[in-house]
Structures are given as structure tokens and as C-alpha cells.
Design a protein around this motif. Structure first.
Motif, PDB file in Angstrom:
ATOM      1  N   GLY A   1       0.832  -1.215   0.000  1.00  0.00           N
ATOM      2  CA  GLY A   1       0.000   0.000   0.000  1.00  0.00           C
ATOM      3  C   GLY A   1       0.859   1.254   0.000  1.00  0.00           C
ATOM      4  N   ALA A   2       1.871   1.276   0.903  1.00  0.00           N
ATOM      5  CA  ALA A   2       2.716   2.467   1.022  1.00  0.00           C
ATOM      6  C   ALA A   2       3.442   2.762  -0.296  1.00  0.00           C
ATOM      7  CB  ALA A   2       3.713   2.279   2.154  1.00  0.00           C
ATOM      8  N   LEU A   3       3.943   1.709  -0.969  1.00  0.00           N
ATOM      9  CA  LEU A   3       4.642   1.926  -2.248  1.00  0.00           C
ATOM     10  C   LEU A   3       3.680   2.454  -3.304  1.00  0.00           C
ATOM     11  CD1 LEU A   3       6.904  -1.253  -2.203  1.00  0.00           C
ATOM     12  CD2 LEU A   3       7.736   1.110  -2.244  1.00  0.00           C
ATOM     13  N   CYS A   4       2.440   1.902  -3.308  1.00  0.00           N
ATOM     14  CA  CYS A   4       1.453   2.373  -4.304  1.00  0.00           C
ATOM     15  C   CYS A   4       1.074   3.829  -4.061  1.00  0.00           C
ATOM     16  CB  CYS A   4       0.191   1.521  -4.251  1.00  0.00           C
ATOM     17  SG  CYS A   4       0.461  -0.087  -4.950  1.00  0.00           S
ATOM     18  N   ARG A   5       1.196   4.267  -2.794  1.00  0.00           N
ATOM     19  CA  ARG A   5       0.824   5.651  -2.507  1.00  0.00           C
ATOM     20  C   ARG A   5       1.797   6.623  -3.179  1.00  0.00           C
ATOM     21  NH1 ARG A   5       0.214   8.329   3.554  1.00  0.00           N
ATOM     22  NH2 ARG A   5       0.256  10.507   2.896  1.00  0.00           N
ATOM     23  N   HIS A   6       3.077   6.249  -3.225  1.00  0.00           N
ATOM     24  CA  HIS A   6       4.076   7.202  -3.722  1.00  0.00           C
ATOM     25  C   HIS A   6       4.554   6.938  -5.140  1.00  0.00           C
ATOM     26  CE1 HIS A   6       4.345   9.256   0.119  1.00  0.00           C
ATOM     27  NE2 HIS A   6       4.283   8.074   0.685  1.00  0.00           N
ATOM     28  N   PHE A   7       4.245   5.755  -5.668  1.00  0.00           N
ATOM     29  CA  PHE A   7       4.691   5.453  -7.039  1.00  0.00           C
ATOM     30  C   PHE A   7       3.508   4.961  -7.854  1.00  0.00           C
ATOM     31  CE2 PHE A   7       8.278   4.697  -4.182  1.00  0.00           C
ATOM     32  CZ  PHE A   7       9.268   5.480  -4.770  1.00  0.00           C
ATOM     33  N   ASP A   8       3.439   5.432  -9.088  1.00  0.00           N
ATOM     34  CA  ASP A   8       2.371   4.943  -9.963  1.00  0.00           C
ATOM     35  C   ASP A   8       2.949   3.814 -10.807  1.00  0.00           C
ATOM     36  OD1 ASP A   8       0.396   4.444 -11.673  1.00  0.00           O
ATOM     37  OD2 ASP A   8       0.213   6.463 -12.513  1.00  0.00           O
ATOM     38  N   PHE A   9       2.721   2.582 -10.370  1.00  0.00           N
ATOM     39  CA  PHE A   9       3.379   1.438 -11.021  1.00  0.00           C
ATOM     40  C   PHE A   9       2.790   1.120 -12.393  1.00  0.00           C
ATOM     41  CE2 PHE A   9       4.434   0.634  -6.521  1.00  0.00           C
ATOM     42  CZ  PHE A   9       5.818   0.620  -6.654  1.00  0.00           C
ATOM     43  N   ASP A  10       1.740   1.847 -12.770  1.00  0.00           N
ATOM     44  CA  ASP A  10       1.200   1.609 -14.117  1.00  0.00           C
ATOM     45  C   ASP A  10       1.950   2.419 -15.170  1.00  0.00           C
ATOM     46  OD1 ASP A  10      -0.797  -0.380 -13.863  1.00  0.00           O
ATOM     47  OD2 ASP A  10      -1.991   1.034 -12.698  1.00  0.00           O
ATOM     48  N   GLN A  11       2.944   3.203 -14.757  1.00  0.00           N
ATOM     49  CA  GLN A  11       3.751   3.922 -15.754  1.00  0.00           C
ATOM     50  C   GLN A  11       4.692   2.937 -16.431  1.00  0.00           C
ATOM     51  OE1 GLN A  11       5.853   6.810 -13.465  1.00  0.00           O
ATOM     52  NE2 GLN A  11       4.194   8.315 -13.509  1.00  0.00           N
ATOM     53  N   GLU A  12       5.050   3.261 -17.681  1.00  0.00           N
ATOM     54  CA  GLU A  12       5.941   2.352 -18.419  1.00  0.00           C
ATOM     55  C   GLU A  12       7.298   2.210 -17.726  1.00  0.00           C
ATOM     56  OE1 GLU A  12       6.577   2.873 -22.592  1.00  0.00           O
ATOM     57  OE2 GLU A  12       4.425   2.821 -22.981  1.00  0.00           O
ATOM     58  N   ASP A  13       7.744   3.303 -17.049  1.00  0.00           N
ATOM     59  CA  ASP A  13       9.055   3.268 -16.395  1.00  0.00           C
ATOM     60  C   ASP A  13       9.177   2.064 -15.464  1.00  0.00           C
ATOM     61  OD1 ASP A  13       9.641   5.716 -17.544  1.00  0.00           O
ATOM     62  OD2 ASP A  13       8.616   6.787 -15.924  1.00  0.00           O
TER      63      ASP A  13
END
Length: 817
Positions: free
Chosen positions: A272-284
Motif C-alpha cells: 500500500g505504502a509503495l502504491c501511494r508514492h509510485f504509480d506502477f502503471d507507468q511504463e518506467d
């Protein structure tokens, strides 16, 4: 300044600085004092003065550790703002000095620590210094840019005590603000920070993980773009969660799950904490894979919210809350709506889960607020070149629709018996209102109700929201005032720990102020609004309003203890009590007469209206329960007052009573409203020391000036409607009505009848003669309310009646006169 060694300096500063948000005059004073004390540049050679200043500031920060640091931020902002356009900036210079010296101070400290053995003693000072540096960085991160390299090694502090964790969290928060501002930081420095943060995330508990992920977010997103590093960490925890989910699906009772519970909790929180600060749906992050990460995460976390273990559910909900901050649109998903609303509205649901859902909404709104303020600042920088039309604020539209979805359930959480649930619900509503996400009118009754909360901090917060609403939208408070009073009764019922005791409408302390006194003081300024409000409260006592007896008691308590200021206010109430009595009283007698049977053989049913009324009331239990105590007193009276003719009357009426005892209970029930009004009138009369003639001469249509004099309150006058309290405390719903009880109610009926016949004072009373009518009236009153005979003065009936009532309660109204 004069006596720097005085021991109480810290305490004095703490008390002063908390007033930084008071009215303008005090605010100005506080700002000037601290500017002199802390924020005036110190000459370079005066090291001693500088050290003193640093110790003083850090002491104050340490002393406020539990109450929050908003005041410090406010003070700094006020001072820096005041010199924004000036050419000479003493505060800015002083801040630079303070920050540089604080860092120096910390380093010296470390040296002295390595030489000495008493490490525990000083770590408190270290925490205070680092916290102070964080507070400076929060307002002016530029000040710390040159010290970032010095701060980084503190991330490797060995954690054994609470203080060590505080150091790590504060250093992470400082670096999060400062690193993005550094010009060309060295690669090794950044790599070291990333690795340190990652070790902390893997090793330590929730608070540390939260701050470190947040810091990592700032470093990776804004500076290093080292996405692979974060993606590997995310996959590690995400993979663990998927594996645990599959195991749980195969065998929910498997022992492997119990053994892996700590890992499960950590994974839920960290994903949850990682999803709060990073948008993992980006291609990067995910490259050109077509998988929708946010939906996968949602599905995983939702799975664990249905887990049988509450701790797992809580962590899953925390994780969801984090994910929603990055992707608020997920809150519109049907399963999320169902989850949140069912947790908030289910009475049996665990308190921890309710609080967590409210906390999630609160954090989301706080983040939105920060985001909007940032957007606002960015906008101001470019506003001159841009076209206004282009600035579409999509995010506030989103948060508005989200709050509309959950608003009702959040407001209903005000009726929870746990103060922590009410506390978070109030925070969410306050944030929602401050951001203007909903129309405030729907919250007004709930805020009025929260203004009666036993905890002062919550009362003040709710009252403050009402004041804000009243400033912006005049008339809203008055419009919802009666609804708010009724709702505050429900809140008090929910909080009431002892169900046998009736809910009262005033605070049980030396002030015995009305619970809704703040509401009244907001309305009383406008005469028209005030009168409308008081009339609608008195109308609830009308026999047709069918208000339950305990609510009438609650409202009478409030009316007895409101903070009246001019004579007009209580006189207006007494005037309307008289009107209500003459109408309600005769209705009451009429319905009782109708229910009687002319002759035993023609058994007439009670009139249909009567019956339904009694049913509706005895349904609520406490009203009809009520009776038992009253008869005892009334019985005594029957004996003491028994003139033979009256005795015959009682016997005559007894013969005419219907088989069905409902109308009897109904009569006793409805009469409570009338007794309360009589008591209230007598109480106000005693409290304000009005004479009967003054009450009689009052006319509401006279100009306001006539009754504009201030009230002269008597002390030690308490409102104690004993009959109603006994009525509510006794339990009669389950007991059979005995002949004696019937007899006493009949007796009460006859007294009421006599009273109504002589309600209006006679003319001769003006000349000081006592008429037959007055005698009859006084006799009825004495009999109805017990006690010695009231004086035959020109008092109005009701006063005398309540006099007796007062006496029934153990204090003689007459003696008081």
C-alpha cells in the motif's frame, strides 16, 4: 531576554506560542515577542547567546511533542511572510543562523556522546534538535540544502529506543523535502540514501516504513529516476502477497498462514505504502506489460479485507487507503463502496476497522489539500502568463464526489459511543467543509449535536465549524437548530453509559450550563430567529407533537440553563408556556373524558385517536414505564386531602373507567409535558426573580427596548423536575396497573380539571382580596403536586402549581420567594 536562566522560561514560551492563532491583537503580540526572543540575528561572536537560544527553542519543541507543532509552523510562516517584500530580512537571517548552529550543535553532541557513557540522557535533546530542523525545513527547505549530506548518516542510527525511531523518521522527512532542491548532488550520496531507506523499509515497523517510502518517493521520482530499484522492492512484497493469497484460498486454516502472519501484515502495509508514492502503471516501472497493476493490487487487498483475523483486515484497509491516495478513482468501485459503507454503518463492526476507514478518508483529504495548495502556489508563479480558463481543477471535483458517496455514513458515526470514532468522523467532516467539497447545510444538525460532546476538544472543533458556516451563510444555523437539538439528544443517548438514568440536557459540573448553550448564543443575537427557535422548542411539548418524555426532559433542561442575557428572553418563554398550557391542558382533559364509559354496561371503547396515541407511546417503553413512582406520592395525597365529596368524585370516575387501561397511562404520559412546562416556568421565575405582575404584563409585541435590561441571575437555583425523573426511572411497562395506581391517576385528573377551570386569575385579586376561585385553584395545585398549601398571593396558577412541584422535589418554591 533579561533573565535567560529563569527555570520557567520553557513553560512560559509554550503557553504564549499556543496563542499564535488567536484574535489579531494577541497574534501580533505573540509574533513580536518571539521575533525578539528567537528570530533576531545574534552577533557572530556571542556564542553563549546562540547556544541559549538553541536550547530554549529545542526545549519548547520537546515540551510540545504530544500536542503537535502547528503553532511553530504558523509562527514561522507569519514572521517570514511579514518581511517578504522588505529589503532587510532579519527573520530570514536569524533562521539561517539557527539552522546552521543547530546542525553544529548536533555534531558537537555526537562527539560528546562518544566520549561519555550516559547516552540515554542526551538522546532526548538530539530528537528535539532534529525535530526543530525538520520544522524549519517544512517551512523553508532551502535553509537545509547545504546540510543534507550531514543529515544522511543518521539514517543508519541503530534503533533500540523510541527516540532512535524519532531521529530516523525526522531525518527521512527532512531529506524528502531537501534532496529535490539540491543542485547536482553526487551519485554516491543519492545511492547511499536509496540503500539506507530500503534497508529501513525492509527491517522496521509501520511508522518508519511510511516515512522512508515517502522519502524514497521524493528521491526517486524527482531526482534519480531509479525506477528498477523500487520495482524490485514492490515485486518482492506483491509476490509474497499473491503467494499467501493462494495458500489461504486452498486451505484457510493452514498453519503456514499463522506462521507467516507477520510477513503478511508487513506485505499488506508496504505494498500500500509503495502504491501511494509510485504509480506502477507507468511504463518506467512495468515496461510494456499490459497488466493493470492498480486493479491487481486492489483485488489482492480487497481479498484480505474479508480475512477472519481483524489485524489482517486492518492492515489490508490501511493498504487500500494508501493506494486510493495515488488512484482516488478506485473509491468509486462498487466493492470498495460496499466495504467502506458497511464498516461505517454496521453497529457490530469492530471499532478499529471503523476508525481505520475514517483515517483513510482523513489522510486522503489531507493529501488532496496539500496537493491543491501546491497547485495553487505553482499557479501563482505562472498565473500572469496563463489564461484562467485553462486552469481546470479536476482533483477537487473528484474529492467532492468521493465525499458525497461516504458523507452520510461518516456523519452517522457521530452517534457512536466510542469517542475515538466520533473524533475521526469529526476530523473528516471538518476537512470536507474546509475544502468546500459539500454543501454545509446538511452537516449543520450533526455539528450542533457534536457541540454537546463530553470532550472539550471535540466540542470546540464542532462549534468552530458552526461559526465558520454562520459567517459564510447567515441563517443556516437557525434553519437547522431544532433538528440539531433533536440530534444532540440522540448523541447523548448513544453516549449515555447508564441506560436506567434519563438523559439530561446540561453539564454536570459547577457551571451546569446547557449542552446546547453555544447554539443558543449563536441564535440569540437575531430577535426573530431566537423567537422562532424558542417557539418551535416549546411546540414539542404540545400534546399533539407526541414527543417522547425523555426528549422533553432534555429540551426542558436546555431551556432552563440557556445563557439568557436580557429579560425579554425568559419572559417570552413564560408567555408562550401559558398559551401552550391552556390549549394542551384542555385537550388532555377532553381526551380523558372521552375515554370514560358512561355506565359500566355500555362499555365504550376509548376514542380511536386516544388508543393509537397510547400505543405509540407505550411502544417506546420508558414513557409508560414511568408511572410507578408517581402513584406513591399521589396515594398519600388522596388520604391527606380526602374531603368526602372529592372521595365520591374519585369513586364516580373510577366506576366510569374503561376496561382498557391505555387511556390512563396515556393521561399520565401526556401530563408529563405539562408538568415540565410548569416546572420550567417556575424555575425561570425563581432564577430571574420576576414578580407575577411582571410576567402577566409582558407582551411579545412591545418594542424590544422595554425588556432590554440585563438579567440578574440568582445563584443556587437548580432545575430538578422530580416528578418527571421519577416517572422515567420507574419501570411500569411490565407491571400491571393496580387499583391504587388507577385511583391516583384519577385523582391527578380531577386536580387538573379543577386547575383548568380556574386557570385565568380573577379581577379581584388586583385589590388584594382572595377570591373563592383562587382558593379552589390553590387547593388543586397543592393536591396535584403535593406539599403544604401555597401562599394565596396573586401568583398565576401555573407558578403556584409548579411551586408545589418544586416542593415535591424537596425545595420549597414558596420559601425561596
Amino acid at each position: 531576554i533579561e533573565q535567560p536562566t529563569f527555570p520557567k522560561i520553557t513553560e512560559m514560551c509554550v503557553k504564549m506560542i499556543r496563542r499564535v492563532n488567536d484574535e489579531e491583537g494577541i497574534k501580533k503580540l505573540v509574533n513580536e515577542t518571539f521575533q525578539k526572543l528567537w528570530f533576531t540575528p545574534t552577533p557572530h561572536h556571542d556564542k553563549e547567546a546562540m547556544t541559549r537560544k538553541i536550547l530554549n527553542i529545542t526545549d519548547v519543541v520537546a515540551a510540545c511533542r504530544d500536542t503537535g507543532y502547528d503553532w511553530f509552523e504558523q509562527l514561522l510562516q507569519n514572521l517570514l511572510k511579514s518581511e517578504e517584500d522588505a529589503s532587510y530580512k532579519p527573520v530570514k537571517k536569524a533562521c539561517t543562523q539557527l539552522v546552521d548552529n543547530l546542525v553544529e550543535h548536533i555534531l558537537k553532541y555526537e562527539e560528546s556522546l562518544s566520549d561519555s557513557d550516559n547516552k540515554g540522557v542526551n538522546s532526548g535533546r538530539l530528537v528535539a534538535c532534529i525535530t526543530t530542523l525538520f520544522l524549519f525545513s517544512k517551512i523553508r527547505p532551502q535553509l537545509m540544502v547545504k546540510h543534507a549530506m550531514t543529515m544522511q548518516p543518521y539514517l543508519t542510527t541503530k534503533c533500540s529506543t523510541q527516540n532512535d525511531f524519532m531521529v530516523i523518521c525526522n531525518v527521512a522527512k527532512i531529506l524528502e523535502l531537501v534532496v529535490p532542491l539540491m543542485e547536482h548532488p553526487s551519485e554516491t550520496f543519492l545511492a547511499t540514501i536509496e540503500e539506507d531507506l530500503m534497508k529501513l523499509i525492509i527491517k522496521y515497523g509501520m511508522t518508519v516504513v511510511q516515512h522512508c517510502v515517502s522519502c524514497l518517493g521524493a528521491v526517486v521520482n524527482k531526482v534519480t529516476q531509479n525506477y528498477k530499484f523500487v520495482w524490485a522492492c514492490f515485486n518482492r512484497y506483491y509476490g509474497a502477497l499473491s503467494k499467501l493469497k493462494n495458500q489461504h484460498q486452498e486451505d484457510p486454516n493452514s498453519t503456514i498462514l499463522t506462521a507467516n502472519k507477520p510477513a503478511l501484515l508487513r506485505s499488506l502495509f508496504t505494498v500500500g505504502a509503495l502504491c501511494r508514492h509510485f504509480d506502477f502503471d507507468q511504463e518506467d516501472f512495468k515496461g510494456n506489460s499490459k497488466v493493470n497493476i492498480k486493479d491487481k493490487v486492489l483485488e489482492l487487498l480487497m481479498y484480505f479485507t474479508k480475512h477472519s483475523d481483524e489485524e489482517v483486515q486492518t492492515k489490508a484497509i490501511i493498504g487500500l487507503g494508501f493506494a486510493f491516495i495515488q488512484h482516488p478513482s478506485l473509491m468509486f468501485e462498487q466493492e470498495v463502496k460496499t466495504l467502506y459503507n458497511s464498516i461505517l454503518s454496521d453497529k457490530n463492526c469492530s471499532v478499529n476497522l471503523k476508525i481505520q476507514v475514517l483515517k483513510n478518508l482523513q489522510t486522503y483529504l489531507q493529501e488532496e489539500d496539500t496537493r491543491m495548495q501546491q497547485a495553487d502556489r505553482d499557479w501563482k508563479k505562472v498565473a500572469k502568463q496563463e489564461d484562467l480558463k485553462e486552469m481546470g481543477d479536476i482533483s477537487s471535483g473528484m474529492s467532492s464526489s468521493i465525499m458525497q458517496l461516504y458523507l452520510k455514513q461518516v456523519l452517522e458515526a457521530f452517534f457512536h459511543n466510542q469517542s475515538s470514532v466520533r473524533h475521526f468522523a469529526l476530523n473528516v467532516i471538518a476537512l470536507t467543509l474546509n475544502q468546500g467539497l459539500i454543501h454545509p447545510v446538511q452537516c449543520v444538525p450533526y455539528l450542533i449535536a457534536m457541540g454537546t460532546d463530553p470532550e472539550p476538544s471535540m466540542r470546540n472543533k464542532a462549534d468552530q465549524q458552526l461559526v465558520e458556516i454562520d459567517k459564510k451563510y447567515a441563517g443556516f444555523i437557525h434553519m437547522k437548530a431544532v433538528a440539531g437539538m433533536k440530534m444532540s439528544y440522540q448523541v447523548q443517548q448513544a453516549i449515555n453509559t447508564c441506560p436506567k438514568d434519563p438523559v439530561r440536557g446540561f453539564r454536570h459540573d459547577e457551571s451546569s450550563s446547557a449542552l446546547c448553550s453555544h447554539l443558543y448564543s449563536m441564535i440569540r443575537g437575531n430577535r426573530q430567529h431566537r423567537r422562532a427557535f424558542l417557539i418551535s422548542l416549546l411546540n414539542l411539548f404540545d400534546d399533539t407533537a407526541k414527543t417522547e418524555v425523555n426528549m422533553l426532559l432534555y429540551i426542558a433542561d436546555n431551556l432552563a440553563c440557556f445563557p439568557y442575557q436580557t429579560q425579554e428572553e425568559p419572559l417570552f418563554i413564560m408567555h408562550h408556556i401559558d398559551i401552550t398550557l391552556s390549549v394542551s391542558g384542555s385537550n388532555l382533559l377532553q381526551s380523558f373524558k372521552e375515554s370514560m364509559v358512561k355506565d359500566k354496561k355500555k362499555d365504550r371503547k376509548p376514542s380511536s385517536g386516544e388508543e393509537s396515541e397510547s400505543d405509540s407511546n407505550s411502544g417506546s417503553g420508558s414513557e409508560s414505564e414511568a408511572e410507578a413512582s408517581k402513584p406513591r406520592r399521589l396515594r398519600k395525597r388522596v388520604d391527606s386531602d380526602s374531603d368526602s365529596d372529592e372521595e365520591n368524585d374519585i369513586n364516580a370516575v373510577m366506576k366510569c373507567l374503561p376496561e382498557n387501561s391505555a387511556p390512563l397511562i396515556e393521561f399520565a404520559n401526556v401530563s408529563q409535558g405539562i408538568l415540565l412546562l410548569l416546572m420550567l416556568k417556575q424555575h425561570l421565575k425563581n432564577l430571574c426573580g420576576f414578580s407575577d405582575s411582571k410576567i402577566q404584563k409582558y407582551s411579545p409585541s412591545e418594542s424590544a427596548k422595554v425588556y432590554d435590561k440585563a438579567i440578574n441571575r440568582k445563584t443556587g437555583v437548580h432545575f430538578h423536575p422530580k416528578q418527571t425523573l421519577d416517572f422515567l426511572r420507574s419501570d411500569m411497562a411490565n407491571s400491571k396497573i393496580t387499583e391504587e395506581v388507577k385511583r391516583s391517576i384519577v385523582k391527578q385528573y380531577l386536580d387538573f380539571k379543577l386547575l383548568m377551570e380556574h386557570l385565568d386569575p380573577d379581577e379581584e385579586e388586583e385589590d388584594g382580596e382572595v377570591s373563592a376561585s383562587t382558593n379552589a385553584r390553590n387547593k388543586a395545585i397543592t393536591s396535584l403536586l403535593g406539599g403544604g398549601s401555597p401562599k394565596n398571593n396573586a401568583a398565576e396558577t401555573e407558578d403556584d402549581e409548579s411551586d408545589g412541584e418544586d416542593r415535591g422535589g424537596g425545595t420549597s418554591g414558596v420559601r425561596r420567594r
